[in-house]
Design a protein around this motif. Sequence first.
Motif: not given
Length: 90
Positions: A32-39, A55-71
């Motif tokens: 999950a951290i790796r996916r965050l760094r890809e933004f 903080g809002d930017m990081i939370r938004t990116c983390a929120f968007l990660i939840n919509f990606q396909d699972p590894y």
Amino acid sequence: MPPFLGGRTEFTARELALAKTISAGRIHVERAIRRLREFRILGRIIPSTLMPVCGDMIRTCAFLINFQDPYIPAEKDDDSGYCDEDILTM
């Protein structure tokens, strides 16, 4: 021999199971951290003018990660042939 074994040569069954559980969780957190760094927005230097919303930017990116396909794809259940995701989409 690792120093945390306290002179023993191997882990107990309970310690081994706990270590496997922790390491399995750690893998998912690291992915999950790796996916965050890809933004791209998080991969650059963030100007000090954006610090109030950082903080809002990081939370938004983390929120968007939840919509990606699972590894790791969901495994099929041996009994029914369905996995948990199949049941949720029925």
